[in-house]
Design a protein around this motif. Structure first.
Motif, PDB file in Angstrom:
ATOM      1  N   MET A   1       0.836  -0.665  -0.128  1.00 36.64           N
ATOM      2  CA  MET A   1       0.118   0.430   0.045  1.00 36.64           C
ATOM      3  C   MET A   1       0.899   1.078  -0.046  1.00 36.64           C
ATOM      4  SD  MET A   1      -3.036   0.947   0.201  1.00 36.64           S
ATOM      5  CE  MET A   1      -3.941   2.379   0.758  1.00 36.64           C
ATOM      6  N   SER A   2       2.047   1.435   0.544  1.00 36.55           N
ATOM      7  CA  SER A   2       2.984   2.146   0.582  1.00 36.55           C
ATOM      8  C   SER A   2       3.775   2.687  -0.187  1.00 36.55           C
ATOM      9  CB  SER A   2       4.402   2.197   2.245  1.00 36.55           C
ATOM     10  OG  SER A   2       4.958   1.028   1.539  1.00 36.55           O
ATOM     11  N   SER A   3       3.916   1.408  -1.642  1.00 39.53           N
ATOM     12  CA  SER A   3       3.976   2.348  -3.009  1.00 39.53           C
ATOM     13  C   SER A   3       3.372   3.032  -3.536  1.00 39.53           C
ATOM     14  CB  SER A   3       4.894   0.345  -3.369  1.00 39.53           C
ATOM     15  OG  SER A   3       3.500  -0.300  -4.129  1.00 39.53           O
ATOM     16  N   ILE A   4       1.942   2.691  -3.104  1.00 38.92           N
ATOM     17  CA  ILE A   4       1.170   2.887  -4.597  1.00 38.92           C
ATOM     18  C   ILE A   4       1.105   4.382  -4.185  1.00 38.92           C
ATOM     19  CG2 ILE A   4      -1.546   3.175  -4.775  1.00 38.92           C
ATOM     20  CD1 ILE A   4      -1.681   0.277  -4.584  1.00 38.92           C
ATOM     21  N   ILE A   5       0.890   4.916  -2.669  1.00 38.84           N
ATOM     22  CA  ILE A   5       0.600   6.399  -2.075  1.00 38.84           C
ATOM     23  C   ILE A   5       2.249   6.904  -2.155  1.00 38.84           C
ATOM     24  CG2 ILE A   5       1.224   7.378   0.328  1.00 38.84           C
ATOM     25  CD1 ILE A   5      -0.699   5.725   1.702  1.00 38.84           C
ATOM     26  N   ASN A   6       3.477   6.611  -2.312  1.00 38.30           N
ATOM     27  CA  ASN A   6       4.210   6.909  -3.087  1.00 38.30           C
ATOM     28  C   ASN A   6       4.219   6.990  -3.694  1.00 38.30           C
ATOM     29  OD1 ASN A   6       5.623   7.173  -0.505  1.00 38.30           O
ATOM     30  ND2 ASN A   6       5.983   5.302  -0.786  1.00 38.30           N
ATOM     31  N   GLU A   7       3.696   6.703  -4.770  1.00 38.90           N
ATOM     32  CA  GLU A   7       3.671   6.486  -7.009  1.00 38.90           C
ATOM     33  C   GLU A   7       2.718   7.729  -6.982  1.00 38.90           C
ATOM     34  OE1 GLU A   7       3.266   3.053  -7.425  1.00 38.90           O
ATOM     35  OE2 GLU A   7       5.720   2.341  -7.630  1.00 38.90           O
ATOM     36  N   THR A   8       1.871   8.694  -6.166  1.00 45.22           N
ATOM     37  CA  THR A   8       0.377   8.821  -6.033  1.00 45.22           C
ATOM     38  C   THR A   8       0.105  10.670  -5.379  1.00 45.22           C
ATOM     39  OG1 THR A   8      -1.169   6.714  -5.933  1.00 45.22           O
ATOM     40  CG2 THR A   8      -1.997   8.963  -5.894  1.00 45.22           C
ATOM     41  N   CYS A   9       0.094  10.839  -6.832  1.00 45.25           N
ATOM     42  CA  CYS A   9      -0.266  12.921  -7.336  1.00 45.25           C
ATOM     43  C   CYS A   9      -1.817  13.283  -7.271  1.00 45.25           C
ATOM     44  CB  CYS A   9       0.469  13.574  -7.816  1.00 45.25           C
ATOM     45  SG  CYS A   9       1.232  15.276  -7.201  1.00 45.25           S
ATOM     46  N   PHE A  10      -2.266  14.004  -6.514  1.00 44.56           N
ATOM     47  CA  PHE A  10      -3.626  14.482  -6.848  1.00 44.56           C
ATOM     48  C   PHE A  10      -3.017  15.997  -6.854  1.00 44.56           C
ATOM     49  CE2 PHE A  10      -4.101  11.147  -3.034  1.00 44.56           C
ATOM     50  CZ  PHE A  10      -5.303  10.894  -3.706  1.00 44.56           C
ATOM     51  N   VAL A  11      -3.422  15.972  -8.085  1.00 43.70           N
ATOM     52  CA  VAL A  11      -3.356  18.274  -8.626  1.00 43.70           C
ATOM     53  C   VAL A  11      -4.941  18.116  -8.142  1.00 43.70           C
ATOM     54  CG1 VAL A  11      -2.763  19.894 -10.183  1.00 43.70           C
ATOM     55  CG2 VAL A  11      -1.738  17.131 -10.335  1.00 43.70           C
ATOM     56  N   ILE A  12      -5.071  19.602  -7.585  1.00 48.16           N
ATOM     57  CA  ILE A  12      -6.273  20.229  -7.629  1.00 48.16           C
ATOM     58  C   ILE A  12      -6.289  21.712  -7.958  1.00 48.16           C
ATOM     59  CG2 ILE A  12      -7.823  21.122  -5.183  1.00 48.16           C
ATOM     60  CD1 ILE A  12      -6.143  19.273  -3.053  1.00 48.16           C
ATOM     61  N   GLY A  13      -6.732  21.544  -8.773  1.00 42.33           N
ATOM     62  CA  GLY A  13      -7.364  22.841  -9.588  1.00 42.33           C
ATOM     63  C   GLY A  13      -8.154  24.293  -8.415  1.00 42.33           C
ATOM     64  N   ASN A  14      -9.015  24.946  -9.277  1.00 42.63           N
ATOM     65  CA  ASN A  14      -9.096  26.291  -8.441  1.00 42.63           C
ATOM     66  C   ASN A  14     -10.537  26.240  -9.032  1.00 42.63           C
ATOM     67  OD1 ASN A  14      -7.315  27.502  -7.041  1.00 42.63           O
ATOM     68  ND2 ASN A  14      -7.274  28.480  -8.405  1.00 42.63           N
ATOM     69  N   GLY A  15     -11.729  24.789 -10.147  1.00 43.53           N
ATOM     70  CA  GLY A  15     -12.472  24.811 -10.465  1.00 43.53           C
ATOM     71  C   GLY A  15     -13.319  24.906  -9.231  1.00 43.53           C
ATOM     72  N   GLU A  16     -15.212  25.229 -10.416  1.00 41.98           N
ATOM     73  CA  GLU A  16     -16.230  24.962  -9.124  1.00 41.98           C
ATOM     74  C   GLU A  16     -16.332  23.505  -8.901  1.00 41.98           C
ATOM     75  OE1 GLU A  16     -18.442  27.702  -7.790  1.00 41.98           O
ATOM     76  OE2 GLU A  16     -16.642  28.924  -8.503  1.00 41.98           O
ATOM     77  N   SER A  17     -16.401  22.675  -9.590  1.00 40.04           N
ATOM     78  CA  SER A  17     -16.164  21.611  -8.869  1.00 40.04           C
ATOM     79  C   SER A  17     -15.516  21.194  -7.578  1.00 40.04           C
ATOM     80  CB  SER A  17     -15.995  20.281 -10.128  1.00 40.04           C
ATOM     81  OG  SER A  17     -14.830  20.150 -10.089  1.00 40.04           O
ATOM     82  N   ARG A  18     -14.952  21.793  -6.939  1.00 38.64           N
ATOM     83  CA  ARG A  18     -14.208  21.948  -5.734  1.00 38.64           C
ATOM     84  C   ARG A  18     -14.830  21.393  -4.675  1.00 38.64           C
ATOM     85  NH1 ARG A  18      -9.184  25.461  -4.341  1.00 38.64           N
ATOM     86  NH2 ARG A  18     -10.551  26.544  -3.054  1.00 38.64           N
ATOM     87  N   LYS A  19     -16.179  22.270  -4.894  1.00 41.01           N
ATOM     88  CA  LYS A  19     -16.655  22.279  -3.570  1.00 41.01           C
ATOM     89  C   LYS A  19     -17.376  20.795  -4.137  1.00 41.01           C
ATOM     90  CE  LYS A  19     -17.629  26.937  -3.950  1.00 41.01           C
ATOM     91  NZ  LYS A  19     -18.496  28.041  -4.779  1.00 41.01           N
ATOM     92  N   ILE A  20     -17.874  20.267  -4.657  1.00 40.73           N
ATOM     93  CA  ILE A  20     -18.870  18.865  -5.183  1.00 40.73           C
ATOM     94  C   ILE A  20     -17.408  17.679  -4.683  1.00 40.73           C
ATOM     95  CG2 ILE A  20     -19.184  17.859  -6.868  1.00 40.73           C
ATOM     96  CD1 ILE A  20     -20.173  20.098  -8.523  1.00 40.73           C
ATOM     97  N   PHE A  21     -16.625  18.276  -4.391  1.00 41.95           N
ATOM     98  CA  PHE A  21     -15.524  17.260  -3.999  1.00 41.95           C
ATOM     99  C   PHE A  21     -15.784  16.816  -2.480  1.00 41.95           C
ATOM    100  CE2 PHE A  21     -11.603  15.334  -2.797  1.00 41.95           C
ATOM    101  CZ  PHE A  21     -11.337  14.259  -3.341  1.00 41.95           C
ATOM    102  N   GLY A  22     -15.922  17.762  -1.861  1.00 38.28           N
ATOM    103  CA  GLY A  22     -15.857  18.040  -0.550  1.00 38.28           C
ATOM    104  C   GLY A  22     -14.543  18.246  -0.017  1.00 38.28           C
ATOM    105  N   SER A  23     -14.882  17.693   1.541  1.00 37.59           N
ATOM    106  CA  SER A  23     -13.165  18.124   2.244  1.00 37.59           C
ATOM    107  C   SER A  23     -12.029  17.559   1.382  1.00 37.59           C
ATOM    108  CB  SER A  23     -13.213  17.005   3.952  1.00 37.59           C
ATOM    109  OG  SER A  23     -12.486  17.079   4.217  1.00 37.59           O
TER     110      SER A  23
END
Length: 153
Positions: A1-23
């Protein structure tokens, strides 16, 4: 599991859909988090890097970091790899036949008359630059969140 975490990146924009995503806090510990532009206003301690290619936004984030002392590395226009959205064989005109949108970003607030357009063949966006950085950094799983390509509906 930790290798997947180390290989994963979340890129967050500023779009209105960010509100839909939640916390966005639920991303913590599940991979590296990159943010774009004004994300520091709502989530100053979530991101390891915040990208801003617009000089005014970059300067705003630098000032906010001095005041709030959040830990994110601020990546501005001078630190982003050179890239060109156009590839060999692309026509030089921005609107191919039959397409309504092509490498053009348009945004702002129509009610305030602050609409602006960017042709990514000639300028770089923070979101695309963050995704490029994630790829260059070797992340194998890159998720983009709140990239409202066509604008809010």
């Amino acid at each position: 599991m930790s290798s997947i975490i180390n290989e994963t990146c979340f890129v967050i924009g500023n779009g209105e859909s960010r509100k839909i995503f939640g916390s966005l806090e639920r991303l913590a510990g599940k991979g590296t988090v990159y943010g774009c532009n004004a994300i520091y206003r709502d989530w100053p301690d979530l991101c390891s890097k915040i990208f801003a290619v617009n000089k005014e936004m970059y300067d705003e984030i630098i000032e906010a970091k001095k005041e709030q002392n959040f830990s994110a590395e601020i990546v501005g226009p001078e630190q982003i790899s050179d890239w060109n959205y156009r590839v060999e064989g692309d026509p030089s005109h921005p609107m191919p036949d039959g397409l309504k949108i092509y490498r053009i970003w348009q945004g702002g607030d129509a009610t305030k008359g602050t609409i602006r357009s960017l042709d990514f063949a000639h300028s770089r966006g923070s979101g695309c630059s963050a995704v490029l950085d994630a790829a260059e950094s070797g992340f194998k799983h890159i998720f983009i969140i709140a990239f409202d390509i066509l604008g809010a509906q």
